[in-house]
Design a protein around this motif. Sequence first.
Motif, PDB file in Angstrom:
ATOM      1  N   HIS A   1       9.829  22.062 -65.968  1.00 43.87           N
ATOM      2  CA  HIS A   1       8.558  22.467 -65.347  1.00 43.87           C
ATOM      3  C   HIS A   1       8.699  22.462 -63.828  1.00 43.87           C
ATOM      4  O   HIS A   1       8.323  23.427 -63.151  1.00 43.87           O
TER       5      HIS A   1
ATOM      6  N   SER B   1       6.030  28.632 -72.397  1.00 44.08           N
ATOM      7  CA  SER B   1       5.119  27.507 -72.263  1.00 44.08           C
ATOM      8  C   SER B   1       5.962  26.245 -72.123  1.00 44.08           C
ATOM      9  O   SER B   1       6.779  25.936 -72.996  1.00 44.08           O
ATOM     10  N   VAL B   2       5.757  25.520 -71.009  1.00 46.15           N
ATOM     11  CA  VAL B   2       6.593  24.349 -70.715  1.00 46.15           C
ATOM     12  C   VAL B   2       5.702  23.144 -70.426  1.00 46.15           C
ATOM     13  O   VAL B   2       4.738  23.240 -69.651  1.00 46.15           O
ATOM     14  N   ALA B   3       6.026  22.016 -71.039  1.00 52.76           N
ATOM     15  CA  ALA B   3       5.284  20.771 -70.813  1.00 52.76           C
ATOM     16  C   ALA B   3       5.373  20.368 -69.346  1.00 52.76           C
ATOM     17  O   ALA B   3       6.441  20.446 -68.728  1.00 52.76           O
ATOM     18  N   LYS B   4       4.254  19.933 -68.810  1.00 53.30           N
ATOM     19  CA  LYS B   4       4.227  19.520 -67.403  1.00 53.30           C
ATOM     20  C   LYS B   4       5.130  18.320 -67.150  1.00 53.30           C
ATOM     21  O   LYS B   4       5.599  18.131 -66.030  1.00 53.30           O
TER      22      LYS B   4
ATOM     23  N   ASP C   1      -1.607  20.186 -71.312  1.00 50.36           N
ATOM     24  CA  ASP C   1      -0.444  19.457 -70.796  1.00 50.36           C
ATOM     25  C   ASP C   1       0.768  20.363 -70.588  1.00 50.36           C
ATOM     26  O   ASP C   1       1.878  19.888 -70.363  1.00 50.36           O
ATOM     27  N   HIS C   2       0.562  21.680 -70.649  1.00 51.85           N
ATOM     28  CA  HIS C   2       1.625  22.670 -70.433  1.00 51.85           C
ATOM     29  C   HIS C   2       1.227  23.652 -69.334  1.00 51.85           C
ATOM     30  O   HIS C   2       0.072  23.723 -68.944  1.00 51.85           O
ATOM     31  N   THR C   3       2.201  24.401 -68.882  1.00 49.23           N
ATOM     32  CA  THR C   3       1.960  25.535 -67.995  1.00 49.23           C
ATOM     33  C   THR C   3       2.599  26.760 -68.626  1.00 49.23           C
ATOM     34  O   THR C   3       3.704  26.679 -69.171  1.00 49.23           O
TER      35      THR C   3
END
Length: 190
Positions: A70, A62-65, A135-137
């Motif tokens: 990202h 899980s990575v912040a946009k 706010d993550h992907t």
Amino acid sequence: MLEFGTEMTVSSHLDPATFRDALGRFATGVTVITVESQGTAHGMTANGFMSVSLDPFLVLVSVAKAARMHRLLESAEGYGVSVLGHDQRDLSLHFSGRPLEGIEVPLDFVDDVPLLENALVRIATRIVDSHSAGDHTLFIARVLQLDVRDGQPLIFHSGAYTKLHVPRIEVRREGDWADFSIEPHDPLAG
């Protein structure tokens, strides 16, 4: 009667700091996510990593946009996951946005994916899907290869690095009887 310790504080107001503090009490291992872009390896410390499936072998990060990683993951074919050992705290700090001057970052490539040498677990992947989540992907990837070595993990809890405290259990057998001895044991103390 079973007692659970201190009273629980119930918050009717949810804010980002409270939410982050509460979830920070969930102890996690520490990973460095790596990608190759235009001939250069890039890395980011992450604890938002988990297994997804055994058939097929899938993991996600899980990575912040807003994170630079990202953008790199959006155009990458795969990523590496290096699970850090307790002696690799400097690498965690280095890849968490606080680069350490003069630090050696020992990398090798597996299936064109950069991985940190000497990590406890190293996983090379190919991205198969991604899902926007606030706010993550979530970047879901199929495991191509992995290797594992023994050692104590680097743990992150309540905003700080910590270590496991594993009791030493000794079993002595005499005839049909067994005698158990459990003593606190700090696996990191010599």
